[in-house]
Design a protein around this motif. Structure first.
Motif, PDB file in Angstrom:
ATOM      1  N   ASN A  64       0.829  -1.197   0.000  1.00  0.00           N
ATOM      2  CA  ASN A  64       0.000   0.000   0.000  1.00  0.00           C
ATOM      3  C   ASN A  64       0.872   1.258   0.000  1.00  0.00           C
ATOM      4  OD1 ASN A  64      -2.403   1.319  -0.061  1.00  0.00           O
ATOM      5  ND2 ASN A  64      -2.686   1.318   2.139  1.00  0.00           N
ATOM      6  N   ILE A  65       1.989   1.220   0.693  1.00  0.00           N
ATOM      7  CA  ILE A  65       2.930   2.352   0.645  1.00  0.00           C
ATOM      8  C   ILE A  65       3.430   2.550  -0.782  1.00  0.00           C
ATOM      9  CG2 ILE A  65       5.174   3.197   1.464  1.00  0.00           C
ATOM     10  CD1 ILE A  65       2.980   3.337   3.572  1.00  0.00           C
ATOM     11  N   PHE A  66       3.747   1.445  -1.466  1.00  0.00           N
ATOM     12  CA  PHE A  66       4.140   1.556  -2.876  1.00  0.00           C
ATOM     13  C   PHE A  66       3.000   2.114  -3.717  1.00  0.00           C
ATOM     14  CE2 PHE A  66       7.407  -1.998  -2.211  1.00  0.00           C
ATOM     15  CZ  PHE A  66       8.433  -1.086  -2.032  1.00  0.00           C
ATOM     16  N   GLY A  67       1.785   1.749  -3.360  1.00  0.00           N
ATOM     17  CA  GLY A  67       0.635   2.292  -4.076  1.00  0.00           C
ATOM     18  C   GLY A  67       0.479   3.783  -3.854  1.00  0.00           C
ATOM     19  N   LEU A  68       0.762   4.242  -2.636  1.00  0.00           N
ATOM     20  CA  LEU A  68       0.692   5.678  -2.363  1.00  0.00           C
ATOM     21  C   LEU A  68       1.790   6.448  -3.081  1.00  0.00           C
ATOM     22  CD1 LEU A  68      -0.194   5.586   1.427  1.00  0.00           C
ATOM     23  CD2 LEU A  68      -1.681   6.222  -0.462  1.00  0.00           C
ATOM     24  N   MET A  69       2.894   5.769  -3.391  1.00  0.00           N
ATOM     25  CA  MET A  69       3.957   6.392  -4.180  1.00  0.00           C
ATOM     26  C   MET A  69       3.693   6.241  -5.685  1.00  0.00           C
ATOM     27  SD  MET A  69       7.446   5.632  -2.090  1.00  0.00           S
ATOM     28  CE  MET A  69       7.332   3.856  -2.086  1.00  0.00           C
ATOM     29  N   ARG A  70       2.544   5.697  -6.032  1.00  0.00           N
ATOM     30  CA  ARG A  70       2.099   5.492  -7.414  1.00  0.00           C
ATOM     31  C   ARG A  70       3.000   4.537  -8.203  1.00  0.00           C
ATOM     32  NH1 ARG A  70      -2.063   9.066  -8.513  1.00  0.00           N
ATOM     33  NH2 ARG A  70      -2.154  10.786  -7.047  1.00  0.00           N
ATOM     34  N   MET A  71       3.567   3.551  -7.490  1.00  0.00           N
ATOM     35  CA  MET A  71       4.350   2.515  -8.154  1.00  0.00           C
ATOM     36  C   MET A  71       3.480   1.298  -8.487  1.00  0.00           C
ATOM     37  SD  MET A  71       7.718   2.768  -5.775  1.00  0.00           S
ATOM     38  CE  MET A  71       8.827   1.813  -6.759  1.00  0.00           C
ATOM     39  N   ILE A  72       2.422   1.098  -7.694  1.00  0.00           N
ATOM     40  CA  ILE A  72       1.444   0.026  -7.884  1.00  0.00           C
ATOM     41  C   ILE A  72       0.075   0.695  -7.828  1.00  0.00           C
ATOM     42  CG2 ILE A  72       0.510  -2.129  -6.950  1.00  0.00           C
ATOM     43  CD1 ILE A  72       3.171  -2.629  -5.602  1.00  0.00           C
ATOM     44  N   PRO A  73      -0.892   0.263  -8.628  1.00  0.00           N
ATOM     45  CA  PRO A  73      -2.216   0.896  -8.582  1.00  0.00           C
ATOM     46  C   PRO A  73      -2.893   0.742  -7.215  1.00  0.00           C
ATOM     47  CG  PRO A  73      -2.012  -0.513 -10.508  1.00  0.00           C
ATOM     48  CD  PRO A  73      -0.800  -0.744  -9.670  1.00  0.00           C
TER      49      PRO A  73
END
Length: 62
Positions: free
Chosen positions: A16-25
């Motif tokens: 989810n952290i990666f998602g917040l960095m827009r790396m994962i949807p």
């Protein structure tokens, strides 16, 4: 089993952290995080649930 139930939400949180960095949807990571937290809380609460006393005639049938 309990170790897995602790590791999965941590892994989903990192995703989810990666998602917040827009790396994962985010539409993939947020439901995954919710589902893992829900399963973890449900399993820890459901372990020691009182299911009632067995009646005498139930013991003779089983």
């Amino acid at each position: 089993m309990r170790l897995l139930l602790v590791i999965l939400p941590l892994f989903a949180f990192i995703l989810n952290i990666f998602g917040l960095m827009r790396m994962i949807p985010l539409y993939f990571t947020i439901p995954l995080l919710f589902a893992t937290i829900y399963i973890t809380v449900y399993s820890f609460q459901n372990k020691k649930q009182f299911k009632g006393f067995k009646k005498e005639w139930d013991r003779s049938i089983s």
